[in-house]
Design an enzyme around this catalytic site. Structure first.
Site, PDB file in Angstrom:
ATOM      1  N   PHE A 166       0.837  -1.205   0.000  1.00 48.51           N
ATOM      2  CA  PHE A 166       0.000   0.000   0.000  1.00 48.51           C
ATOM      3  C   PHE A 166       0.870   1.252   0.000  1.00 48.51           C
ATOM      4  O   PHE A 166       0.745   2.133   0.844  1.00 48.51           O
ATOM      5  CB  PHE A 166      -0.946  -0.030   1.214  1.00 48.51           C
ATOM      6  CG  PHE A 166      -2.232   0.712   0.978  1.00 48.51           C
ATOM      7  CD1 PHE A 166      -3.052   0.399  -0.097  1.00 48.51           C
ATOM      8  CD2 PHE A 166      -2.633   1.724   1.838  1.00 48.51           C
ATOM      9  CE1 PHE A 166      -4.246   1.077  -0.308  1.00 48.51           C
ATOM     10  CE2 PHE A 166      -3.827   2.405   1.645  1.00 48.51           C
ATOM     11  CZ  PHE A 166      -4.634   2.083   0.561  1.00 48.51           C
ATOM     12  N   GLY A 167       1.770   1.305  -0.984  1.00 47.45           N
ATOM     13  CA  GLY A 167       2.571   2.516  -1.203  1.00 47.45           C
ATOM     14  C   GLY A 167       1.799   3.447  -2.121  1.00 47.45           C
ATOM     15  O   GLY A 167       0.570   3.420  -2.189  1.00 47.45           O
ATOM     16  N   ARG A 168       2.542   4.244  -2.862  1.00 48.01           N
ATOM     17  CA  ARG A 168       1.911   5.276  -3.693  1.00 48.01           C
ATOM     18  C   ARG A 168       0.993   4.673  -4.752  1.00 48.01           C
ATOM     19  O   ARG A 168      -0.119   5.163  -4.987  1.00 48.01           O
ATOM     20  CB  ARG A 168       2.975   6.113  -4.390  1.00 48.01           C
ATOM     21  CG  ARG A 168       3.945   6.809  -3.459  1.00 48.01           C
ATOM     22  CD  ARG A 168       5.074   7.391  -4.291  1.00 48.01           C
ATOM     23  NE  ARG A 168       6.101   8.013  -3.498  1.00 48.01           N
ATOM     24  CZ  ARG A 168       7.165   7.378  -3.008  1.00 48.01           C
ATOM     25  NH1 ARG A 168       7.324   6.075  -3.204  1.00 48.01           N
ATOM     26  NH2 ARG A 168       8.071   8.027  -2.314  1.00 48.01           N
ATOM     27  N   ILE A 169       1.450   3.605  -5.415  1.00 55.17           N
ATOM     28  CA  ILE A 169       0.644   3.031  -6.502  1.00 55.17           C
ATOM     29  C   ILE A 169      -0.555   2.270  -5.925  1.00 55.17           C
ATOM     30  O   ILE A 169      -1.679   2.397  -6.416  1.00 55.17           O
ATOM     31  CB  ILE A 169       1.502   2.125  -7.422  1.00 55.17           C
ATOM     32  CG1 ILE A 169       2.677   2.916  -7.995  1.00 55.17           C
ATOM     33  CG2 ILE A 169       0.649   1.541  -8.552  1.00 55.17           C
ATOM     34  CD1 ILE A 169       3.709   2.093  -8.754  1.00 55.17           C
TER      35      ILE A 169
ATOM     36  N   ARG B 142       5.983  -6.787 -10.118  1.00 55.36           N
ATOM     37  CA  ARG B 142       7.111  -7.442 -10.773  1.00 55.36           C
ATOM     38  C   ARG B 142       6.756  -8.903 -10.984  1.00 55.36           C
ATOM     39  O   ARG B 142       6.119  -9.530 -10.127  1.00 55.36           O
ATOM     40  CB  ARG B 142       8.376  -7.358  -9.911  1.00 55.36           C
ATOM     41  CG  ARG B 142       9.091  -6.015  -9.982  1.00 55.36           C
ATOM     42  CD  ARG B 142       9.690  -5.765 -11.377  1.00 55.36           C
ATOM     43  NE  ARG B 142      10.349  -4.482 -11.498  1.00 55.36           N
ATOM     44  CZ  ARG B 142       9.759  -3.378 -11.989  1.00 55.36           C
ATOM     45  NH1 ARG B 142       8.519  -3.398 -12.389  1.00 55.36           N
ATOM     46  NH2 ARG B 142      10.450  -2.264 -12.109  1.00 55.36           N
TER      47      ARG B 142
ATOM     48  N   THR C 218       0.779  -5.812 -11.567  1.00 59.10           N
ATOM     49  CA  THR C 218       1.517  -4.759 -12.282  1.00 59.10           C
ATOM     50  C   THR C 218       2.806  -4.433 -11.525  1.00 59.10           C
ATOM     51  O   THR C 218       3.412  -3.394 -11.760  1.00 59.10           O
ATOM     52  CB  THR C 218       0.677  -3.463 -12.391  1.00 59.10           C
ATOM     53  OG1 THR C 218       0.231  -3.100 -11.070  1.00 59.10           O
ATOM     54  CG2 THR C 218      -0.505  -3.613 -13.305  1.00 59.10           C
TER      55      THR C 218
ATOM     56  N   HIS D 298       4.306  -5.094 -20.172  1.00 58.62           N
ATOM     57  CA  HIS D 298       4.891  -4.135 -19.209  1.00 58.62           C
ATOM     58  C   HIS D 298       4.592  -2.681 -19.611  1.00 58.62           C
ATOM     59  O   HIS D 298       5.494  -1.894 -19.881  1.00 58.62           O
ATOM     60  CB  HIS D 298       6.407  -4.360 -19.071  1.00 58.62           C
ATOM     61  CG  HIS D 298       6.976  -3.831 -17.781  1.00 58.62           C
ATOM     62  ND1 HIS D 298       8.050  -4.394 -17.136  1.00 58.62           N
ATOM     63  CD2 HIS D 298       6.612  -2.763 -17.019  1.00 58.62           C
ATOM     64  CE1 HIS D 298       8.325  -3.700 -16.038  1.00 58.62           C
ATOM     65  NE2 HIS D 298       7.464  -2.696 -15.952  1.00 58.62           N
TER      66      HIS D 298
ATOM     67  N   GLY E 220       2.757  -0.531 -17.626  1.00 59.14           N
ATOM     68  CA  GLY E 220       2.302   0.226 -16.447  1.00 59.14           C
ATOM     69  C   GLY E 220       2.467   1.730 -16.561  1.00 59.14           C
ATOM     70  O   GLY E 220       1.523   2.489 -16.376  1.00 59.14           O
TER      71      GLY E 220
ATOM     72  N   GLU F 239      10.686 -11.613 -18.499  1.00 57.13           N
ATOM     73  CA  GLU F 239      10.253 -10.799 -19.640  1.00 57.13           C
ATOM     74  C   GLU F 239      11.458 -10.333 -20.466  1.00 57.13           C
ATOM     75  O   GLU F 239      12.523 -10.100 -19.896  1.00 57.13           O
ATOM     76  CB  GLU F 239       9.408  -9.604 -19.160  1.00 57.13           C
ATOM     77  CG  GLU F 239      10.082  -8.673 -18.178  1.00 57.13           C
ATOM     78  CD  GLU F 239       9.097  -7.636 -17.622  1.00 57.13           C
ATOM     79  OE1 GLU F 239       8.037  -8.017 -17.095  1.00 57.13           O
ATOM     80  OE2 GLU F 239       9.399  -6.446 -17.730  1.00 57.13           O
TER      81      GLU F 239
END
Ligand code: 8YV
Length: 324
Positions: free
Chosen positions: A157-160, A243, A241, A290, A292, A272
């Site tokens: 639950f960081g910025r993204i 890793r 989204t 990839h 995002g 990837e």
């Protein structure tokens, strides 16, 4: 700066940023846009004051343990830096910076895209239509799952993760459950009417959708394994989204093939751009390459954020996004 530092940009960047970099520094651009080989990279560490890598540069100990290294800073283009061996860089006195904030909204937008695509069978529909197989509307055709009002589990639950919660809660009336390695400020949770749980095991069985927003790296490798996939509801969806390495892809392919979960949507992959052939066989899976942060706005802002970090560093200040 009396003498302009020598800078290597390892991939093509948005033209406005390349131009700005070239005004301030002696810049070598990678006009072919081919990823650097390990030996190119070692050579670069011996020659440039700063190297500006991306996720496609695997920077292990062998890349950094270079006699008479010239590089003082790896100013990474991207928020995730699990492709860089932080310990070796620290031992060699090389600073590492990243580009947080500026891509959070676009990455959360893409996680929403994936969630909607997999729930509403958008990939199936597009494949059918382009193959010329659409026979027309019928009540039972490509029936998916309702997203609005469901429960979304957010791991990291960081910025993204918080941007994802904002979209899901205010846009789709979703109930938000959070797992995060440290305690989240109750005021932040309250913004989304979210509740934090102590373990991933507690979160998984409650959720209709689970979206991963934690960092990669050793700590989170294979965090989503077969035991944890088994804890998901049989009609729940997994969205990644973050890793590729966070999910055990063979275990996920098994879960998709045996329908022990409803489906999955992935923007990132363990090896990837190579895709695990087992995944390619799963119909209840949406895959994107990839994407995002792949908007003009985010990619330019990421470049300018790298420039800010370089300017800080070469002016003798602590770079604003120093991560190691
Ligand atoms: C980037 C990402 O495009 O920022 C990140 O960590 O995963 C992507 O949004 C990529 O990493 C660029 O290096």
């Amino acid at each position: 700066m009396a003498v302009k530092p020598n800078i290597l940009v390892t991939r093509r960047w948005p033209a406005v940023v390349e131009q700005k970099l070239a005004e301030t520094y002696n810049v070598e651009l990678n006009r072919s846009d081919r990823p650097l080989s390990p030996s190119d990279f070692r050579e670069a560490i011996g020659r440039f004051d700063a190297v500006l890598p991306t996720v496609t540069d695997k920077i292990g100990p062998e890349a950094l343990d270079v006699p008479r290294a010239q590089t003082k800073i790896l100013a990474n283009y991207g928020v995730g830096f699990n492709h860089i061996d932080v310990d070796t860089a620290a031992r060699r006195g090389i600073a590492i910076t990243n580009t947080p904030d500026v891509l959070s909204e676009c990455t959360a937008d893409l996680a929403m895209t994936l969630m909607l695509m997999v729930a509403r069978r958008a990939g199936d529909g597009e494949r059918e239509l382009r193959a010329g197989n659409w026979t027309g509307w019928r009540p039972t055709h490509l029936v998916g799952t309702k997203v609005s009002g469901k429960t979304l589990g957010i791991i990291g639950f960081g910025r993204i993760g918080q941007q994802m919660a904002r979209r899901a809660h205010f846009g789709f009336g979703m109930d938000i459950v959070v797992y995060n390695r440290s305690a989240v400020d109750p005021a932040v949770l309250a913004q989304y009417n979210a509740r934090q749980v102590d373990t991933i095991e507690t979160l998984l069985p409650q959720c209709d959708f689970v979206s991963l927003h934690c960092p990669g790296g050793a700590e989170n490798r294979n965090m989503i394994n077969s035991a944890r996939l088994d804890l998901m509801k049989e009609d729940a969806f997994l969205i990644n989204t973050a890793r590729g390495e966070v999910v055990n892809e063979s275990a996920l392919a098994q879960a998709l093939m045996f329908d022990t979960i409803g489906g999955a949507a992935l923007d990132v992959f363990e090896a990837e751009p190579r895709i695990n052939p087992m995944l390619a066989q799963c119909d209840n899976l949406v895959m994107l390459p990839h994407l995002g942060s792949a908007t003009r706005e985010a990619r330019e802002a990421m470049g300018f954020r790298v420039l800010d970090n370089l300017n800080d560093f070469f002016e003798g200040a602590a770079p604003r996004d120093l991560v190691a």
